[in-house]
Scaffold this active site. Structure first.
Site, PDB file in Angstrom:
ATOM      1  N   GLU A  33       0.819  -1.201   0.000  1.00  0.00           N
ATOM      2  CA  GLU A  33       0.000   0.000   0.000  1.00  0.00           C
ATOM      3  C   GLU A  33       0.860   1.261   0.000  1.00  0.00           C
ATOM      4  OE1 GLU A  33      -3.960  -1.694   2.261  1.00  0.00           O
ATOM      5  OE2 GLU A  33      -2.390  -0.887   3.521  1.00  0.00           O
ATOM      6  N   CYS A  41       3.404   8.506   1.113  1.00  0.00           N
ATOM      7  CA  CYS A  41       4.041   7.538   2.006  1.00  0.00           C
ATOM      8  C   CYS A  41       4.135   6.219   1.239  1.00  0.00           C
ATOM      9  CB  CYS A  41       3.148   7.402   3.249  1.00  0.00           C
ATOM     10  SG  CYS A  41       3.640   6.103   4.372  1.00  0.00           S
ATOM     11  N   CYS A  85       7.269  -7.339   6.835  1.00  0.00           N
ATOM     12  CA  CYS A  85       8.438  -6.762   7.505  1.00  0.00           C
ATOM     13  C   CYS A  85       8.955  -7.760   8.534  1.00  0.00           C
ATOM     14  CB  CYS A  85       8.052  -5.461   8.207  1.00  0.00           C
ATOM     15  SG  CYS A  85       9.456  -4.650   8.989  1.00  0.00           S
ATOM     16  N   CYS A  94       7.770  -5.504  15.054  1.00  0.00           N
ATOM     17  CA  CYS A  94       7.384  -4.599  16.153  1.00  0.00           C
ATOM     18  C   CYS A  94       5.982  -4.989  16.602  1.00  0.00           C
ATOM     19  CB  CYS A  94       7.431  -3.151  15.682  1.00  0.00           C
ATOM     20  SG  CYS A  94       9.055  -2.711  15.061  1.00  0.00           S
ATOM     21  N   CYS A 150       2.679  -3.031  15.483  1.00  0.00           N
ATOM     22  CA  CYS A 150       2.535  -2.658  14.070  1.00  0.00           C
ATOM     23  C   CYS A 150       1.828  -3.756  13.280  1.00  0.00           C
ATOM     24  CB  CYS A 150       3.919  -2.391  13.483  1.00  0.00           C
ATOM     25  SG  CYS A 150       3.899  -2.061  11.720  1.00  0.00           S
ATOM     26  N   GLY A 196       7.156  -2.118   5.553  1.00  0.00           N
ATOM     27  CA  GLY A 196       8.535  -2.576   5.471  1.00  0.00           C
ATOM     28  C   GLY A 196       9.529  -1.669   6.150  1.00  0.00           C
ATOM     29  N   GLU A 197      10.730  -2.210   6.327  1.00  0.00           N
ATOM     30  CA  GLU A 197      11.837  -1.464   6.935  1.00  0.00           C
ATOM     31  C   GLU A 197      12.769  -1.038   5.786  1.00  0.00           C
ATOM     32  OE1 GLU A 197      13.105  -0.098   9.795  1.00  0.00           O
ATOM     33  OE2 GLU A 197      14.775   0.320   8.455  1.00  0.00           O
ATOM     34  N   SER A 247      12.457   6.465   7.142  1.00  0.00           N
ATOM     35  CA  SER A 247      12.155   6.155   8.536  1.00  0.00           C
ATOM     36  C   SER A 247      12.652   4.748   8.861  1.00  0.00           C
ATOM     37  CB  SER A 247      10.637   6.236   8.749  1.00  0.00           C
ATOM     38  OG  SER A 247      10.310   5.835  10.050  1.00  0.00           O
ATOM     39  N   SER A 263      12.140   5.463  14.548  1.00  0.00           N
ATOM     40  CA  SER A 263      11.026   5.039  15.395  1.00  0.00           C
ATOM     41  C   SER A 263      11.577   4.634  16.743  1.00  0.00           C
ATOM     42  CB  SER A 263      10.301   3.851  14.754  1.00  0.00           C
ATOM     43  OG  SER A 263       9.835   4.230  13.490  1.00  0.00           O
ATOM     44  N   LEU A 264      11.382   5.481  17.733  1.00  0.00           N
ATOM     45  CA  LEU A 264      11.967   5.238  19.048  1.00  0.00           C
ATOM     46  C   LEU A 264      11.028   4.361  19.891  1.00  0.00           C
ATOM     47  CD1 LEU A 264      14.677   6.084  20.045  1.00  0.00           C
ATOM     48  CD2 LEU A 264      13.674   8.155  20.990  1.00  0.00           C
ATOM     49  N   ASN A 265       9.840   4.877  20.144  1.00  0.00           N
ATOM     50  CA  ASN A 265       8.763   4.061  20.727  1.00  0.00           C
ATOM     51  C   ASN A 265       9.047   3.411  22.076  1.00  0.00           C
ATOM     52  OD1 ASN A 265       7.526   4.723  18.344  1.00  0.00           O
ATOM     53  ND2 ASN A 265       7.934   2.764  17.366  1.00  0.00           N
ATOM     54  N   ASN A 285      -2.537   3.734  16.585  1.00  0.00           N
ATOM     55  CA  ASN A 285      -3.691   3.480  15.719  1.00  0.00           C
ATOM     56  C   ASN A 285      -4.115   2.025  15.884  1.00  0.00           C
ATOM     57  OD1 ASN A 285      -3.920   6.075  14.440  1.00  0.00           O
ATOM     58  ND2 ASN A 285      -1.990   5.586  13.413  1.00  0.00           N
ATOM     59  N   CYS A 289      -0.665   5.341  10.155  1.00  0.00           N
ATOM     60  CA  CYS A 289       0.606   4.699  10.520  1.00  0.00           C
ATOM     61  C   CYS A 289       0.368   3.344  11.147  1.00  0.00           C
ATOM     62  CB  CYS A 289       1.329   5.505  11.592  1.00  0.00           C
ATOM     63  SG  CYS A 289       2.197   6.895  10.978  1.00  0.00           S
TER      64      CYS A 289
HETATM   65  N1  SAH Z   1       9.731   0.470   9.242  1.00  0.00           N
HETATM   66  C1  SAH Z   1       9.909   1.849   9.373  1.00  0.00           C
HETATM   67  C2  SAH Z   1       8.906   2.658   8.588  1.00  0.00           C
HETATM   68  C3  SAH Z   1       7.485   2.187   8.555  1.00  0.00           C
HETATM   69  S1  SAH Z   1       6.579   2.253  10.067  1.00  0.00           S
HETATM   70  C4  SAH Z   1       9.891   2.260  10.820  1.00  0.00           C
HETATM   71  O1  SAH Z   1       9.537   1.456  11.672  1.00  0.00           O
HETATM   72  O2  SAH Z   1      10.278   3.398  11.095  1.00  0.00           O
HETATM   73  C5  SAH Z   1       6.171   3.982  10.137  1.00  0.00           C
HETATM   74  C6  SAH Z   1       5.857   4.499  11.517  1.00  0.00           C
HETATM   75  O3  SAH Z   1       4.607   3.987  11.984  1.00  0.00           O
HETATM   76  C7  SAH Z   1       6.881   4.116  12.575  1.00  0.00           C
HETATM   77  O4  SAH Z   1       7.307   5.258  13.272  1.00  0.00           O
HETATM   78  C8  SAH Z   1       6.097   3.210  13.523  1.00  0.00           C
HETATM   79  O5  SAH Z   1       6.573   3.324  14.841  1.00  0.00           O
HETATM   80  C9  SAH Z   1       4.694   3.727  13.365  1.00  0.00           C
HETATM   81  N2  SAH Z   1       3.663   2.767  13.709  1.00  0.00           N
HETATM   82  C10 SAH Z   1       3.670   1.442  13.481  1.00  0.00           C
HETATM   83  N3  SAH Z   1       2.514   0.885  13.916  1.00  0.00           N
HETATM   84  C11 SAH Z   1       1.767   1.897  14.448  1.00  0.00           C
HETATM   85  C12 SAH Z   1       0.465   1.964  15.023  1.00  0.00           C
HETATM   86  N4  SAH Z   1      -0.284   0.886  15.130  1.00  0.00           N
HETATM   87  N5  SAH Z   1       0.018   3.162  15.431  1.00  0.00           N
HETATM   88  C13 SAH Z   1       0.761   4.272  15.285  1.00  0.00           C
HETATM   89  N6  SAH Z   1       1.987   4.267  14.713  1.00  0.00           N
HETATM   90  C14 SAH Z   1       2.493   3.092  14.310  1.00  0.00           C
HETATM   91 FE1  SF4 Z   2       8.445  -3.032  10.331  1.00  0.00          FE
HETATM   92 FE2  SF4 Z   2       8.369  -0.389  10.890  1.00  0.00          FE
HETATM   93 FE3  SF4 Z   2       6.251  -1.972  11.423  1.00  0.00          FE
HETATM   94 FE4  SF4 Z   2       8.455  -2.205  12.884  1.00  0.00          FE
HETATM   95  S1  SF4 Z   2       7.127  -0.375  12.761  1.00  0.00           S
HETATM   96  S2  SF4 Z   2       7.265  -3.904  12.013  1.00  0.00           S
HETATM   97  S3  SF4 Z   2      10.024  -1.846  11.344  1.00  0.00           S
HETATM   98  S4  SF4 Z   2       7.094  -1.516   9.405  1.00  0.00           S
END
Ligand code: SAH
Ligand code: SF4
Length: 404
Positions: free
Chosen positions: A117, A130, A137, A141, A144, A186-187, A218, A239-241, A315, A358
């Protein structure tokens, strides 16, 4: 800055900058996977003048002519030769949805039952696309939706540019994509050759001509690959999280391999090398990452790095096991960071009703609603049911546009 100059900072890295070998399909080469340099080399191999590469780039990207017969400044015999060597295949659009907030989501067929997508996000002064870099991926995480799907395959540069061209060709008159973020599925740094090749194609003055400063990569923190983001002069988002190793390792398994100390050093090196700020993305997960003590920890972790912090309320997606904090807690978290002196932004959730926000992207449709009824949620309630109906429709594929 050359690759060698920057490389020593990341001593673990043992690779090269994006390779320049053209992609080959059955017999033909996909044009959208070629940098101008690749095309020049290809033409050189055919004994042709290299300036032809710029001419062909202008026909294709500027005028959107992909029929060699219409490229009038190229001789007929050369055109006939090129027809058998180069194709202009784009990934077919399987669906195109429009959100009540103007966000549009595109689903692309990548063959073998794979799909990815891309999301087009309008705002006052920009139109951001985007894009995805992989089907699925491997980073897994926990919050995600894409991460629930194991990596099926990495996309080729032509498939990354293909997403851009398909969306571009459907823009309304006068619209232009101004920004690119590699924040789809994806990463990106797990597929860095194709990603940085596509960056070079996106940036080419004779092609799509998007400034490197308007392209953001990212990453979840693949530290050994991060020097490439600086080497290619594009913006870095991380993505620190998690505000400490314990929590971050819980929600992002990659942290066990590349812990915060290494990740933050790589961020510092990027900022020094580029004089640019790093964007830290921080997803607020109720009861996991949204405490005020964590806001403080986050501030202390990042305060020495030139950066801004993007907080993203989680989300929702089915069976995630996580919850979105309420608006009051989000505000408290944000205010605490502001009080401490951080440069903080709250990312407005876009495209939630069409599952385009996201972390909601995936190519697997089992268990996944195509559209979400947000009419009872806080975000949905500002729209009437009628608005929702109008906006959640398939958008017809129409007009063709020039990129300049
Ligand atoms: N793989 C890369 C880029 C894609 S994810 C990365 O992880 O940075 C893009 C962003 O979406 C990241 O910052 C991730 O932390 C955030 N993200 C993933 N799942 C999410 C969710 N369910 N709600 C809000 N943000 C989310
Ligand atoms: Fe992959 Fe980014 Fe999702 Fe982590 S947040 S699973 S690196 S797409």
């Amino acid at each position: 800055m050359s690759e060698q100059e920057f490389k020593p900072v990341f001593s673990a890295y043992e690779g090269n900058l994006a390779g320049t070998l053209p992609e080959k399909n059955e017999g033909t080469i996909n044009f959208y996977g070629l940098t101008q340099e690749d095309l020049k080399n290809f033409l050189k191999g055919l004994g042709k003048e290299q300036f032809r590469a710029q001419q062909i780039f202008k026909w294709v990207y500027d005028r959107r002519i992909t029929d060699f017969d219409q490229m009038s400044n190229i001789s007929k015999t050369f055109r006939d030769e090129l027809k058998g060597l180069i194709d202009f295949n784009l990934p077919p659009v399987l669906s195109h949805l429009k959100s009540i907030d103007g966000t549009q989501k595109f689903l692309f067929d990548m063959g073998d039952g794979n799909s990815v997508e891309a999301v087009l996000i309008p705002s006052n002064d920009r139109l951001t696309l985007c894009i995805s870099s992989e089907v699925g991926c491997n980073m897994a995480c926990r919050f995600c939706f894409t991460g629930k799907q194991k990596l099926k395959r990495r996309l080729k540069a032509s498939e990354i540019i293909g997403q851009f061209m398909q969306v571009h060709d459907r823009l309304s008159e006068g619209q232009r994509i101004s920004n690119i973020v590699f924040m789809g599925m994806g990463e990106p740094l797990d597929n860095s050759d194709a990603v940085f090749k596509s960056v070079d194609i996106l940036n080419d003055d004779f092609g799509i001509s998007i400034s490197r400063r308007k392209i953001t990569v990212s990453t979840s923190g693949l530290v050994p690959e991060m020097w490439k983001v600086a080497a290619h002069r594009v913006r870095l988002a991380v993505s620190l999280n998690g505000s400490n190793d314990e929590i971050r390792s819980q929600v992002m398994p990659i942290n066990k391999r590349f812990p915060l100390k290494d990740l933050l050093q790589a961020c510092m090196d990027y900022a020094k090398e580029t004089n640019d700020k790093v964007t830290f993305e921080y997803v607020l997960l109720k009861g996991v990452t949204d405490g005020l003590d964590q806001a403080k920890e986050l501030y202390n972790l990042t305060r020495k790095i030139p950066c801004k912090i993007n907080i993203i309320p989680f989300n929702e997606h089915p069976n995630s096991g996580f919850e979105r904090p309420d608006d009051a807690q989000v505000e408290k978290f944000q205010n605490e960071l502001i009080r401490l002196g951080a440069h903080v932004l709250l990312r407005r959730t876009m495209g939630r009703d069409i599952f385009a926000a996201c972390g909601q992207l995936t190519s697997e449709f089992v268990n996944k609603p195509q559209k979400m009824d947000i009419s009872n949620s806080k975000i949905g309630s500002i729209y009437t049911k009628n608005d929702m109906k109008k906006s959640q429709t398939q958008v017809p594929s129409n007009s063709t546009n020039s990129l300049v």
